[in-house]
Structures are given as C-alpha cells and as structure tokens.
Design a protein around this motif. Structure first.
Motif, PDB file in Angstrom:
ATOM      1  N   ALA A 152       0.834  -1.209   0.000  1.00 55.07           N
ATOM      2  CA  ALA A 152       0.000   0.000   0.000  1.00 55.07           C
ATOM      3  C   ALA A 152       0.870   1.262   0.000  1.00 55.07           C
ATOM      4  O   ALA A 152       0.585   2.217  -0.735  1.00 55.07           O
ATOM      5  CB  ALA A 152      -0.945  -0.005   1.206  1.00 55.07           C
ATOM      6  N   VAL A 153       1.925   1.287   0.796  1.00 57.20           N
ATOM      7  CA  VAL A 153       2.779   2.485   0.818  1.00 57.20           C
ATOM      8  C   VAL A 153       3.599   2.587  -0.468  1.00 57.20           C
ATOM      9  O   VAL A 153       3.849   3.685  -0.967  1.00 57.20           O
ATOM     10  CB  VAL A 153       3.692   2.582   2.077  1.00 57.20           C
ATOM     11  CG1 VAL A 153       2.864   2.579   3.353  1.00 57.20           C
ATOM     12  CG2 VAL A 153       4.742   1.510   2.125  1.00 57.20           C
ATOM     13  N   ARG A 155       2.485   1.665  -3.412  1.00 50.46           N
ATOM     14  CA  ARG A 155       1.549   2.199  -4.408  1.00 50.46           C
ATOM     15  C   ARG A 155       1.364   3.695  -4.244  1.00 50.46           C
ATOM     16  O   ARG A 155       1.326   4.442  -5.225  1.00 50.46           O
ATOM     17  CB  ARG A 155       0.193   1.496  -4.302  1.00 50.46           C
ATOM     18  CG  ARG A 155       0.245   0.061  -4.750  1.00 50.46           C
ATOM     19  CD  ARG A 155      -1.087  -0.628  -4.568  1.00 50.46           C
ATOM     20  NE  ARG A 155      -2.066  -0.183  -5.548  1.00 50.46           N
ATOM     21  CZ  ARG A 155      -3.256  -0.760  -5.716  1.00 50.46           C
ATOM     22  NH1 ARG A 155      -3.598  -1.792  -4.958  1.00 50.46           N
ATOM     23  NH2 ARG A 155      -4.082  -0.317  -6.617  1.00 50.46           N
ATOM     24  N   MET A 156       1.248   4.125  -2.988  1.00 55.50           N
ATOM     25  CA  MET A 156       1.050   5.547  -2.762  1.00 55.50           C
ATOM     26  C   MET A 156       2.304   6.331  -3.165  1.00 55.50           C
ATOM     27  O   MET A 156       2.216   7.375  -3.823  1.00 55.50           O
ATOM     28  CB  MET A 156       0.709   5.809  -1.298  1.00 55.50           C
ATOM     29  CG  MET A 156       0.648   7.285  -0.980  1.00 55.50           C
ATOM     30  SD  MET A 156      -0.324   7.614   0.491  1.00 55.50           S
ATOM     31  CE  MET A 156      -1.961   7.252  -0.143  1.00 55.50           C
TER      32      MET A 156
ATOM     33  N   THR B 144      -6.896   7.035   1.703  1.00 58.66           N
ATOM     34  CA  THR B 144      -6.438   5.920   0.871  1.00 58.66           C
ATOM     35  C   THR B 144      -5.788   4.831   1.720  1.00 58.66           C
ATOM     36  O   THR B 144      -6.067   3.640   1.561  1.00 58.66           O
ATOM     37  CB  THR B 144      -5.416   6.442  -0.164  1.00 58.66           C
ATOM     38  OG1 THR B 144      -6.000   7.539  -0.864  1.00 58.66           O
ATOM     39  CG2 THR B 144      -5.030   5.353  -1.149  1.00 58.66           C
ATOM     40  N   LEU B 145      -4.914   5.257   2.635  1.00 57.14           N
ATOM     41  CA  LEU B 145      -4.186   4.281   3.452  1.00 57.14           C
ATOM     42  C   LEU B 145      -5.105   3.598   4.463  1.00 57.14           C
ATOM     43  O   LEU B 145      -4.992   2.391   4.699  1.00 57.14           O
ATOM     44  CB  LEU B 145      -3.010   4.967   4.165  1.00 57.14           C
ATOM     45  CG  LEU B 145      -1.876   5.393   3.229  1.00 57.14           C
ATOM     46  CD1 LEU B 145      -0.910   6.330   3.947  1.00 57.14           C
ATOM     47  CD2 LEU B 145      -1.126   4.184   2.674  1.00 57.14           C
ATOM     48  N   SER B 148      -7.184   1.039   2.449  1.00 58.63           N
ATOM     49  CA  SER B 148      -6.490  -0.186   2.058  1.00 58.63           C
ATOM     50  C   SER B 148      -6.142  -1.017   3.293  1.00 58.63           C
ATOM     51  O   SER B 148      -6.160  -2.245   3.238  1.00 58.63           O
ATOM     52  CB  SER B 148      -5.259   0.099   1.190  1.00 58.63           C
ATOM     53  OG  SER B 148      -4.255   0.691   1.944  1.00 58.63           O
TER      54      SER B 148
END
Lengths: 187, 187
Positions: A152-153, A155-156, B144-145, B148
C-alpha cells in the motif's frame, strides 16, 4: 527455439513502449514490435507471453530485489520496516526519472484488463514479501499484514512519484513518506 | 427488490452455487442455472452479466453497507476506526455461518480469472471506503491508506472466518482481531 539475440529483450521493451505511445496499445501488434526491435516474432515470444506482458516485464527482477532486501535487512528490524525496505529497494528498477513509468502507467490505467493484471502482480509482490518475512521468523499474520501495508505504501509512493506536480523527490523518499503516513493513520 | 424472501435473483444464486458444487464451475452453463431456478435464461441475464458475476452478486449491497456505516460512524472516530467499522458492517451480508462463503471462496480460489475479478472487487471496496472517508473530511492520503488497511484486515478476518479450524468466533470479531494485529505491526 528462436535464436538468442543479445539485448533483444530491452530492445523489444523499448520498441513496444514507443509503439504503444505512438499508435495506442490496442493498435500495436507483436509483429510491429518485433520489426521495430529488429528481431523476429519468434524472438518476441521467447521473451514475452503476449504484448501485455511487456508492460510487466520487470516483475521477476522486482521479486529478486525484494527478496534480496529482506535477506539483507538487519535481523532486529520490525516486520513492517523490513517490508518497507523491500519495496524501497524496488526504486532501483524504476530508474531516476518517472517519465517512463508514467507513460507505462497511463497505458495500464486506460485498459481494464491491464489493471487486472497489475493487481495480480501487486498481489504477487505482497506474497513474495510475506514469504520473505516468514523466512525471517515473522508469524504469518504479522507477515501478511506487514506485506500488504508495504505494498500500500509502495503504491502511494509510486503514484506520487509519477504525478507530474513539480515535486522532484525520488521514489524511495516518497515511499518512506507514505510509510510515515500509514503509521500516523494506524496509531 | 431487497426482500429477504428469495425471488428470482436469490433462486438463481442458490441454483448456481449448488451446480458449481455438484459439477464444477466450468461445467455449469447459464441454461442449467436458469432451469434449476425455474426461470428463463433471459431472466438470468437480467440479474447477472455472466455466470462469474453470480459469485460477486453481493457487491452492491456491500457498498451500501459500507457507505452506511461510514455515514453513521461517530464524527470523532479516527479514519482507520471508521474504515474498520465499515468493513465490520459487511459481516451482516455474509450471515452467521461461514459454510456458504467458504464454498464460494473455494470456487474463486480455484480459478485465476475469478481471483482477478475478486481483486478488482476488493479494489472497488477500498475505493468506496476511501470516498466515504473523504466525505468525512479525511485528507486523501489518510483516506487511501486507511481504506487499504481496512480491506487488508477484512481479508484476514474473512480468511480466518472461513477456515474450518474449530474457531467459532464471528466475522466481526475476527476483523477486529486483525485490526489489533495491524496496529501492533505498524506501531
């Protein structure tokens, strides 16, 4: 078996990206990619299963970088920090400038089937990280959650990196920033 | 619409799950599903785009539950806690017993194209949660985080729930447990 042409893989990737940009992904054929790269179609298929896979060609190297980073990470690093090191290590694969990755992402985002394939690859990346954490002795639940958090991090960070907003920071730094934000969100 | 007494849609879903279990997903045709449900193929296609979609039929209700939970969540709840409430609310959709969801998941796991579709649905779920958080005034990155992360704890809780290991706890409780583990991992 086609003949082994040195550098064919890289030339095919470059040719494909040029053609996808020039005439669109759908309109580009494998024959055209091979012709521009100066190889036969047979050589194309030695390297890639189809024209979609050219866009995900780095997956194996990505896995290797991630596994390597997890092996090299200090033993006392927390599971999440180790997982974050793993995705930060991926920065090496994408190079200094986000232009290429940005063009690639634009193609993927425009095609639902490519988006699906990308999600599968990201799942695969999370699985590789989780396995690497298990080898470090991390329990299954923590390994799974740390791996999905790291993805997730990643992707961000990646999304910010390829966004053309005048921010010149590198991918690694943006991944670390996203990690700090994740920690703030879960605190 | 929305009545718990199974109409054509519910009968089609039940017929499909029975046939998938009896003769396998590939071997089952839409005609057979419609026949067992006592409706025409045309009625099938009024409810579902194809035989895959029957497996993901709850997606819209899931979105509604999630949006509702985010709207109802106290304003002072942290983004992650609000997102967790949203995925906990999904438990209502899956019922008390994991048997049905377990059978469904076994079919999905056995078919790469169904796995892809499931990943897309989970992405969609994360997007719905993130949007709900944005409406609560949460900044984009945190939304977003948190979204997810909530989907990751949902997946972990769901997987534990459908694993037949003598653990009788409900889905909601297992999601909360996964959330606590996520917090421990990111601390």
């Amino acid at each position: 078996m086609g003949r082994w042409v040195p550098g064919a893989r890289g030339r095919l990737q470059r040719a494909a990206m040029e053609l996808y940009a020039e005439r669109g992904f759908e309109q580009t054929t494998v024959a055209e990619i091979a012709a521009r790269a100066g190889v036969t179609e047979r050589t194309f298929f030695r390297h890639f299963a189809d024209k979609r896979e050219v866009l995900f060609a780095g997956q194996e190297q990505l896995s290797e970088l991630v596994v390597g980073a997890l092996t090299d990470a200090p033993a006392d690093l927390s599971p999440l920090d180790a997982a974050a090191r793993a995705v930060e290590a991926s920065a090496e694969l994408f190079g200094e400038r986000p232009d290429g990755p940005r063009a690639r992402q634009a193609i993927i985002d425009a095609h639902p089937d490519l988006r699906e394939r990308e999600l599968i690859k990201l799942e695969g990346l999370a699985a590789v990280i989780a396995e690497g954490l298990l080898r470090r002795g991390v329990p299954t639940a923590a390994a799974t959650l740390a791996a999905s958090s790291a993805v997730a991090v990643f992707r961000m960070g990646f999304e910010r990196w390829i966004t053309d907003d005048g921010d010149d920071r590198g991918l690694e730094e943006l991944i670390r920033e996203a990690l700090a934000e994740l920690r703030a969100v879960t605190r």
